[in-house]
Structure formats: C-alpha cells, structure tokens
Design a protein around this motif. Structure first.
Motif, mmCIF file in Angstrom:
data_model
loop_
_atom_site.group_PDB
_atom_site.id
_atom_site.type_symbol
_atom_site.label_atom_id
_atom_site.label_comp_id
_atom_site.label_asym_id
_atom_site.label_seq_id
_atom_site.Cartn_x
_atom_site.Cartn_y
_atom_site.Cartn_z
ATOM 1 N N GLU A 1 0.844 -1.195 0.000
ATOM 2 C CA GLU A 1 0.000 0.000 0.000
ATOM 3 C C GLU A 1 0.882 1.248 0.000
ATOM 4 O O GLU A 1 1.792 1.372 0.811
ATOM 5 N N ASP B 1 -8.417 17.430 2.548
ATOM 6 C CA ASP B 1 -9.448 17.653 1.535
ATOM 7 C C ASP B 1 -8.903 18.600 0.466
ATOM 8 O O ASP B 1 -8.271 19.616 0.784
ATOM 9 N N SER C 1 1.325 5.409 0.242
ATOM 10 C CA SER C 1 0.708 6.566 0.878
ATOM 11 C C SER C 1 1.220 7.841 0.221
ATOM 12 O O SER C 1 2.424 8.008 0.023
ATOM 13 N N THR C 2 0.309 8.729 -0.140
ATOM 14 C CA THR C 2 0.691 9.997 -0.765
ATOM 15 C C THR C 2 0.850 11.113 0.253
ATOM 16 O O THR C 2 1.366 12.182 -0.086
ATOM 17 N N GLU D 1 -1.660 12.596 1.476
ATOM 18 C CA GLU D 1 -2.832 13.452 1.278
ATOM 19 C C GLU D 1 -4.112 12.800 1.793
ATOM 20 O O GLU D 1 -5.206 13.327 1.583
ATOM 21 N N GLU D 2 -3.973 11.653 2.459
ATOM 22 C CA GLU D 2 -5.154 10.917 2.900
ATOM 23 C C GLU D 2 -5.971 11.687 3.938
ATOM 24 O O GLU D 2 -7.192 11.528 4.007
ATOM 25 N N ASP D 3 -5.300 12.505 4.763
ATOM 26 C CA ASP D 3 -5.984 13.231 5.828
ATOM 27 C C ASP D 3 -6.316 14.669 5.428
ATOM 28 O O ASP D 3 -6.528 15.531 6.289
#
Length: 253
Positions: A78, A87, A80-81, A83-85
């Motif tokens: 997986e 908007d 992770s960028t 930017e998951e947390d």
C-alpha cells in the motif's frame, strides 16, 4: 443418277462417327468424362473434408493447461501519498518555475497539477504541486497569511510569490512563478490562494513569532515551520519515554 447420289450421301452421313458415341475415348483409362463422376466418389471426398475440419476445430478448442510460477514473488504494498488526511480545495493544471538567484534566471520546475489541501484536523491549508507522470513534489508549503500574489510582467496567466518551501526536504525561502493555460484559471487560483491565506491567518498567530528585521514574514514563517518540526520531535520523544515507562512497569509486575 440423282437418286443414287442422294442415297450415297445419306449413307456417308449415317456412317460418320459421333464424338464419344462410337469410340473408345476414356474406355480403357477410367476417365468417365466431365459429367460422369460417380456419387460415391463425391461422398468420400466430402467425408474426408468434414473429418479434417473437425480435427482442426478440436485442435483450436484445446486450451493450454500449463502453469508458470513467477521466479520472484511480489507482495502487494500500500502506497501513501500523504494526502489521505486532507481535503482538496483546488486542483489545476499548471507549469511551475523557480527563480535561481545564483544565475539570475527562472528555471522550470515542471508541468503538473497544483493543489490546495486543507487538513481535516488542524484545518491548515497548504500548497502542493507534483510533476506529472513522475509525481515528484515540486512545491510544498503552508499558505502563509502574509503571502501575496503578484502578476507576472506582461502576462495575465501567471503569478509570482515567495514562500518557505519544503519540496526538497528542507525549509528554504523560494520565489515561485506559476502559469496557467487561461486567464480564467489564473484568476480562480488567485481567489482560492487568497482565501487560503485568510483562513490560515485565523490559525497561525504571526504576531507571536519573533521577526528579524523588515516585515519579517519570511523569517517568521521559517521560524514557525522550525517550531512545528521541533514540536513533532518532542512529541515523538515523549511517546518513546511513555512506552519505555510502560515497559518498565510491566516488567516490575
């Protein structure tokens, strides 16, 4: 006399051979003529052709049952960028430039998508620009309340501003120029950028950060960023000490 001549010609006509009727053409060779092919021969030929088609069809319908195992087994990972947390408030395609003071010229940073991202917890807004295809980060900084966009000379599709950027892994004061495809997109970016600066002004107390001469906006931003990094280090150290204390308590029990 005439009657005798007529009778003689009649006999000659009768005695003239007809092609294929009174000769042995094809009699001893098995040749039956063009229309004398037997029905049994046709049936045998058709059966042989049908059998050949069936064999070809069966060969085409056969599926390969062989299984090949890869030499190296790769596990799904997986990615992770970061930017998951957050908007996304804005996403626009652009071309980014950075000013190099050593050569006194603008250097292209890349073509890609610029984003304004708002954190879901602390509500702070940052600017992020990644280069297309490679997705390498070309700009990454908090939109400071003191950040001001200036129109690039001779273009209504480009803006210039300075920021304390972290794209290269360390905080550096950079001068950026961003260019869009149309003036409308440039105005849209300006509006969202200024709204982000105003929103962050309610979250970042610039007056509480000491300055080092002038308006001190860049110095204040840099010091604020350093303090945020130090806070993260302190939090990590505190978490480590708490874990060690829990381990010691467990062993004592």
């Amino acid at each position: 006399m005439s009657e005798e001549a007529t009778a003689t010609s009649t006999e000659e006509v009768k005695s003239a051979p007809v092609f294929g009727s009174g000769t042995a053409f094809g009699a001893g060779t098995g040749f039956a003529g063009f229309t004398g092919v037997s029905a049994s021969a046709n049936a045998d030929t058709a059966a042989a052709a049908a059998e050949g088609d069936d064999e070809d069809g069966a060969a085409q319908e056969e599926e390969c049952q062989a299984e090949y195992k890869p030499v190296v087994q790769l596990e799904e990972v997986e990615t992770s960028t970061g930017e998951e947390d957050e908007d996304s408030l804005l996403e626009l395609k652009c071309k980014l430039y950075r000013f190099e003071a050593a050569n006194n010229e603008w250097k292209e940073r890349g073509l890609g998508v610029v984003k304004l991202l708002q954190h879901k917890e602390n509500q702070k807004i940052r600017l992020l620009m990644r280069q297309e295809k490679t997705l390498k980060i070309r700009a990454n900084h908090i939109v400071m309340p003191t950040s001001k966009l200036q129109e690039h000379t001779g273009s209504d599709k480009a803006w210039v501003w300075s920021a304390v950027d972290y794209a290269d892994g360390e905080h550096k004061v950079e001068l950026f120029c961003i260019r869009f495809g149309t003036p409308e997109k440039a105005q849209e970016f300006k509006k969202e950028f200024e709204d982000a600066a105003e929103s962050n002004s309610k979250l970042i107390n610039m007056a509480a950060v000491p300055t080092a001469g002038g308006d001190g906006s860049a110095d204040a931003a840099e010091q604020l960023a350093d303090e945020l990094d130090k806070a993260k280090v302190v939090d990590n150290e505190a978490a480590g000490e708490a874990t060690e204390q829990k381990t010691a308590d467990a062993k004592a029990k």
